[in-house]
Scaffold this active site. Structure first.
Site, PDB file in Angstrom:
ATOM      1  N   HIS A  24      -1.520   2.602  -5.069  1.00 28.69           N
ATOM      2  CA  HIS A  24      -2.558   3.595  -5.364  1.00 28.69           C
ATOM      3  C   HIS A  24      -2.536   4.038  -6.823  1.00 28.69           C
ATOM      4  CE1 HIS A  24       0.765   6.506  -4.444  1.00 28.69           C
ATOM      5  NE2 HIS A  24       0.178   7.215  -5.378  1.00 28.69           N
ATOM      6  N   ASP A  56       1.425  -0.012   0.306  1.00 28.98           N
ATOM      7  CA  ASP A  56       1.199   0.746  -0.929  1.00 28.98           C
ATOM      8  C   ASP A  56       2.146   0.317  -2.048  1.00 28.98           C
ATOM      9  OD1 ASP A  56      -0.254   2.493  -2.463  1.00 28.98           O
ATOM     10  OD2 ASP A  56       0.921   4.248  -1.928  1.00 28.98           O
ATOM     11  N   SER A 106       4.490   8.887  -8.556  1.00 34.63           N
ATOM     12  CA  SER A 106       4.302   7.747  -7.667  1.00 34.63           C
ATOM     13  C   SER A 106       4.665   6.440  -8.362  1.00 34.63           C
ATOM     14  CB  SER A 106       2.852   7.679  -7.193  1.00 34.63           C
ATOM     15  OG  SER A 106       2.566   8.712  -6.290  1.00 34.63           O
TER      16      SER A 106
END
Length: 385
Positions: free
Chosen positions: A99, A133, A211
């Site tokens: 993402h 992801d 992230s």
């Protein structure tokens, strides 16, 4: 009487202070005539050096990622995104979250030079996988780059210390530390989308921009990748076990995507509701709720209401775990299911096929920007195995 006791208490405290302090005072008084006693710092340094050494050693292999996104800001500037990543190969391969680079028109990576200064390079997207992801990037720095070793989430348990390094809000190489709060969080669905992972929950600070960054154990090895944060809470962050990354990276390097095994069933945990609905007694495993006509499981003879108790030599206890085990086996592999049909035990051999594109597409949830609650992951819903 009361006053006497109070006085004796004060006197005792004064006496103890004087008795304990006198030798040190006398020993130190001659050293520059200081008016205090210098504490011995050796033990303090030893205690904190474990986490600080992990952070210092890992810094050169943690990168900052900037993406150019479609559209412009209110000020008319190009929309940009930020994230983190981990160098996993000296030739410039970088592991990050999918993402982080979702929808990017351009990707650049900032790496610390050998002298500690940031160097920026354009990055190539080698492959990405929405369901786990994870994404794999590559840069050409013209030199061999430092890397972090990938370990296993099994190396840490609840209460163990971990260190998180990343790029929160663009603050490069920020370090936070905390403990593992929980493991196997299958009930967490960032942005309303499920995926092929069991989250590790940590109380180290994870914020937007973290992230893709590493979660390190006290040996400095990667045990998870920072992925999501509960925007309504404090000290609640989530990371994906690095074991899953190790399973998908070879696919990303070779195919640019993950070729998943699929057998064409839907399964449910053996909860009290499922046991009642399917008339099961003392069931241990997962119950088959749907079988795709003409799919691998259908051809092998699996039926609705069957309880899958084992896969090959291992036990099956959760539906999510079976889904990941089947996907990770890959395409063309045969697996043996240990099944109970009523009181009758069976063994069924299923040859796995590739997950159909329409099945995966149907499982995708709405965009991350439209999802409430826990934020940070762009992984879609995971279809049945």
């Amino acid at each position: 009487m009361t006053g006497g006791r109070w006085w004796r208490g004060v006197s005792l405290a004064t006496l103890l202070c004087g008795t304990l302090g006198a030798p040190a005072w006398g020993a130190r008084r001659g050293e520059g005539e200081r008016l205090w006693v210098e504490a011995q710092q050796r033990s303090v340094r030893e205690e904190r050096s474990v986490l600080s050494q992990v952070a210092r050693s890992a810094m050169p292999a943690v990168v900052s990622i900037t993406t150019v996104q479609p559209g412009t800001t209110a000020d008319g500037e190009q929309q940009k995104g930020i994230g983190s990543g981990v160098l996993i190969h000296p030739d410039g391969y970088i592991l990050t979250s999918a993402h982080v680079i979702e929808g990017a028109e351009g990707i650049s990576v900032s790496v610390l030079s050998e002298r500690g200064y940031p160097e920026e390079y354009p990055a190539e997207l080698v492959g990405e996988d929405e369901r786990t992801d994870f994404a794999l990037l590559k840069i050409d720095a013209g030199r061999k780059l430092p890397v972090l070793k990938l370990a296993s989430a099994s190396r840490v348990d609840v209460g163990d210390w971990v260190v998180v390094i990343g790029n929160p809000f663009g603050l490069t190489h920020s370090v936070t530390a905390g403990v593992v709060s929980a493991k196997g969080r299958t009930d967490v669905t960032p942005n309303g989308r499920d995926g092929d992972f069991d989250y590790m929950q940590v109380d180290a600070s994870i914020n937007p921009g973290n992230s893709g960054g590493p979660v390190l154990d006290v040996h400095g090895d990667v045990v998870a990748i920072a992925n999501a944060v509960n925007v309504a809470g404090q000290g609640i962050g989530f990371a994906i076990p690095v074991d899953i990354a190790k399973a998908v990276v070879p696919h990303l390097q070779k195919y640019g995507r993950v070729r998943r095994g699929w057998m064409g069933v839907s399964v449910l945990d053996c909860s009290p509701d499922a046991i009642e609905a399917y008339g099961l007694a003392n069931a241990r495993g997962v119950v088959v709720s749907e079988v795709t006509d003409g799919g691998p499981a259908s051809r092998a003879g699996l039926q609705v209401g069957d309880v899958i108790e084992g896969l090959d030599t291992g036990k099956v206890e959760r539906a999510a775990k079976l889904r990941w085990q089947v996907a990770a086996r890959g395409v063309g592999r045969s697996v043996v299911l240990r099944v109970r049909r009523g009181e009758r035990p069976l063994k069924l051999k299923v040859r796995l096929e590739e997950l159909p594109a329409e099945v995966q597409q149907a499982a995708k949830g709405p965009p991350a920007s439209e999802q409430p609650g826990v934020g940070g992951s762009g992984g879609p819903d995971a279809p049945s195995p």
